[in-house]
Design a protein around this motif. Sequence first.
Motif, short mmCIF file in Angstrom:
data_model
loop_
_atom_site.label_atom_id
_atom_site.label_comp_id
_atom_site.label_asym_id
_atom_site.label_seq_id
_atom_site.Cartn_x
_atom_site.Cartn_y
_atom_site.Cartn_z
N GLY A 121 68.08 13.70 52.69
CA GLY A 121 69.40 13.37 53.21
C GLY A 121 69.91 11.99 52.84
N PHE A 167 71.75 3.79 54.51
CA PHE A 167 71.78 5.12 53.93
C PHE A 167 70.67 5.37 52.91
CE2 PHE A 167 75.12 2.50 51.91
CZ PHE A 167 74.66 2.44 50.60
N SER A 171 64.76 4.47 56.41
CA SER A 171 64.73 4.99 57.78
C SER A 171 64.89 3.87 58.80
CB SER A 171 63.39 5.69 58.03
OG SER A 171 62.33 4.73 58.11
N TYR A 209 79.09 6.91 57.56
CA TYR A 209 77.69 7.36 57.50
C TYR A 209 76.94 6.91 58.75
CZ TYR A 209 72.99 8.20 55.65
OH TYR A 209 71.71 8.65 55.46
N SER A 210 77.15 5.67 59.15
CA SER A 210 76.47 5.13 60.33
C SER A 210 76.87 5.91 61.58
CB SER A 210 76.80 3.64 60.49
OG SER A 210 76.11 3.09 61.58
N GLN A 259 75.31 9.58 61.24
CA GLN A 259 73.85 9.69 61.24
C GLN A 259 73.20 9.03 62.44
OE1 GLN A 259 72.03 11.46 58.93
NE2 GLN A 259 74.03 12.10 58.16
#
Length: 445
Positions: free
Chosen positions: A161, A205, A208, A239-240, A243
Amino acid sequence: MGEVLIMGAEVIVTMDGARRELAGADLVLRDGVIAAIGADLHSSGEIVHAQGCVVTPGLVNTHHHLYQTLTRAVPGGQDALLFGWLKTLYPIWARMGPEEIRVSAQVGLAELALSGCTLSSDHLYMYPGGARLEDTIHAAAELGLRFHPTRGAMSIGQSAGGLPPDSLVEDESAILNDCIRVIDAFHDAGEGSMCRVGVAPCSPFSVSRGLMRDAALLARDKGVMMHTHLAENDEDVAYSLAQFGCRPGDYARDLGWVGEDVWHAHCVKLDGVEIDLFAATKTGVSHCPCSNCRLGSGIAPVRAMRDAGVRVALGVDGSASNDAGSLIGEARQAMLLQRVQNGADAMAAREALEIATLGGAQVLGRPDCGVIAPGKRADIAIWDVSGLEAAGAWDPVAALVLCGPSKVRDLFVEGRQIVRDGQITTLDMPRVIAHQNRLARALMA
C-alpha cells in the motif's frame, strides 16, 4: 591550519545578535575559527583582498537529495505532481549504485558551494545496488563541505500500500541497525564537527508508524537529530487523513516527531494549529520554495510560521524537482513567494538572507555556525558586487537577494578555501562533470 586575513570588505554581514553590518572591515580566520573582526587588522598569513565584496556567513542548506543530480529534467517527470513524479523516477533511481551516489553527491555539493553554501544536509532514503550513506559522506569530505547526512529509509512498498516499488524498500530492523552503524562510525557531536548524522525515515507514505516511532527513540538515545518530509502538498495531507485519520501535524506529534531535535521538509500545507504546535515545540522547518513551485505544491506559510516563532530554514531539495541547486536562489525565491502571497512588504531581502544563514544553522542545531563573530567557525562566503549582476545596486547587501551575484567569488569552510575566484579548488570539476554525464547517459539507456 593556517591563518587568513580577509581585508577591506565593502561590508561584512555578521548575523550577530545586533545584526551588525560592518563597512570596510577586516576578518581574521585562524585554525578553523573566526579569530577577529574589525578595522585595520593584521596577519602574517594569507591575505585575501575583499574590496568591492560583501562578506556573509556561509549559507546553510537543510534539505537535499543529492543523488537526484543524475536525474535532472527527466521528460516523464517534468510536468507531474509529487506522487506521479515519484512513480516516474523510482524505476530510474533503482538502477543506481554506489558510484552514482558518490559522484552525484560531488556534483550537488559543488553546485551548492558555488552558491555560497558551507553546510549542507542530505536526505538519502534509498540504497540501490549496495549503496551506503558513506558514499555521500566521503564525497563531502573530498570537497571539504561541512555535512549533515541523514540515514533515510523506505519500508512500505507498493505491495503493502505504499508508493515506492518493493525493490527500493528495506526491512525495518535492518534500517534501524544501519542507523546505529552509521551514527557510531561517522557522527561527531563536537563543536566544529564536519559531519553529523541524522535519522530520517522518508515520509508518512513510505514507512510505517512503527518505524517512525522506533526511529525517534533511536535518534534520541543516540543524541542525533531527526528529519522527514511532511505536509508537502494536498496529496500528502489527503493520504494522512485517509490512512491515519489525522492531519500531518497530529501524526508527527503522536509519533514523537516534534521538538528542537526535529526538522521537517516542506510543510507547505501546515494549518494554524500545526504552526502553533511547531512553534511551541521548537520544531524546525526546511522551506524549499523552488521545488514547491516546480511540483506545483503551493506556497508554504513562511510568514505565518516566522511570526508565530517557528524556526525556518531553506533547502534546495533534490535536483530532480528543482532542478537546480542554488541556495542564494532559494533565498530570492522564498522572498518573492511570500510577497506574492502576503504583499510586497511581507519579507525583506535581509530577512531572506538571515533565513539562509543563521536560520539554517539554528534548525540544524549548529550554534557554532551561521554567524560572523569571534569564536564561531570560519565558514565564510565572499560575494563580488562590483560586476555585471549588481551593477547599479545602491544597497550591496540587499543586492545579494534582489539581483546578484548568484555565485560566490571565494568560499571558506573551517578556514579552508574551497572556492577561489569562482572555481572549486578541491576537486577536478571537469573530470567530475564528465563522469556524471557518462553515468547519466547509462541511466538513460
